[in-house]
Design a protein around this motif. Structure first.
Motif: not given
Length: 184
Positions: A19-25
């Motif tokens: 979802g939108k709350g996760a952080r990615f590279d």
């Protein structure tokens, strides 16, 4: 090594599940180099977990060093990269903490502490990579040894170090398991 369609599909599915709350590279992060480093970290962790606590203090594949020395070296390399990235993020000069014991001293840590040192350093570096902005990937960066580089060079550097570390443990890691892209 390049990302396969399966790798790309798995990444997109993960992003959707988290979802939108996760952080990615960042979109411009060196994806293939990060994948080499992350797979190398998983491989090293597996070889580490195959060792009994007593085996951690047995000789490594490097003459004069125990496996504990290898674990500490691999962990410190990750820690130093993470500290350099944190300094970059804060716009500060890199300052190494005085509390990191020497390699020889740290190699005497209890088995549980060695395992935690590796695990913590791996998570710390991965979080720093993930939190880099698009612009920061190409910013000037000074490493602990004074080397000038950019964050973009770090994942490949880490990949080489962590895969070599797995071989250096001397408990069954095989050169054939190392990705050809690394040419160790």
């Amino acid at each position: 090594m390049s990302l396969t369609e399966t790798d790309i599909a798995a990444r997109e599915a993960l992003k959707e599940r988290l979802g939108k709350g996760a952080r990615f590279d960042a979109p411009n992060a060196p994806t293939e180099d990060l994948l080499l480093a992350r797979r190398g970290t998983a491989y090293f962790a597996r070889k580490l977990m195959e060792l009994s606590d007593d085996d951690l203090y047995a000789p490594s594949a490097i003459s004069g060093l125990t496996r504990a020395h290898i674990i500490v070296r691999v962990s410190y390399e990750a820690r130093y990269q993470a500290l350099a990235l944190e300094a970059l993020d804060k716009g500060e000069a890199l300052e190494l903490p005085e509390e990191l014991p020497s390699l020889d001293l740290a190699a005497t840590l209890p088995a549980r502490a060695l395992r935690h040192l590796f695990q913590h350093s791996e998570v710390h570096l991965n979080v720093c990579w993930r939190d880099l902005s698009e612009a920061q990937w190409d910013a000037a960066l000074t490493l602990a040894d004074g080397t000038l580089t950019t964050p973009r060079a770090l994942p490949l550097m880490r990949a080489k170090g962590i895969w070599q570390g797995a071989l250096d443990l001397g408990n069954g890691a095989r050169r054939a398991d190392v990705p050809k892209a690394l040419a160790l």
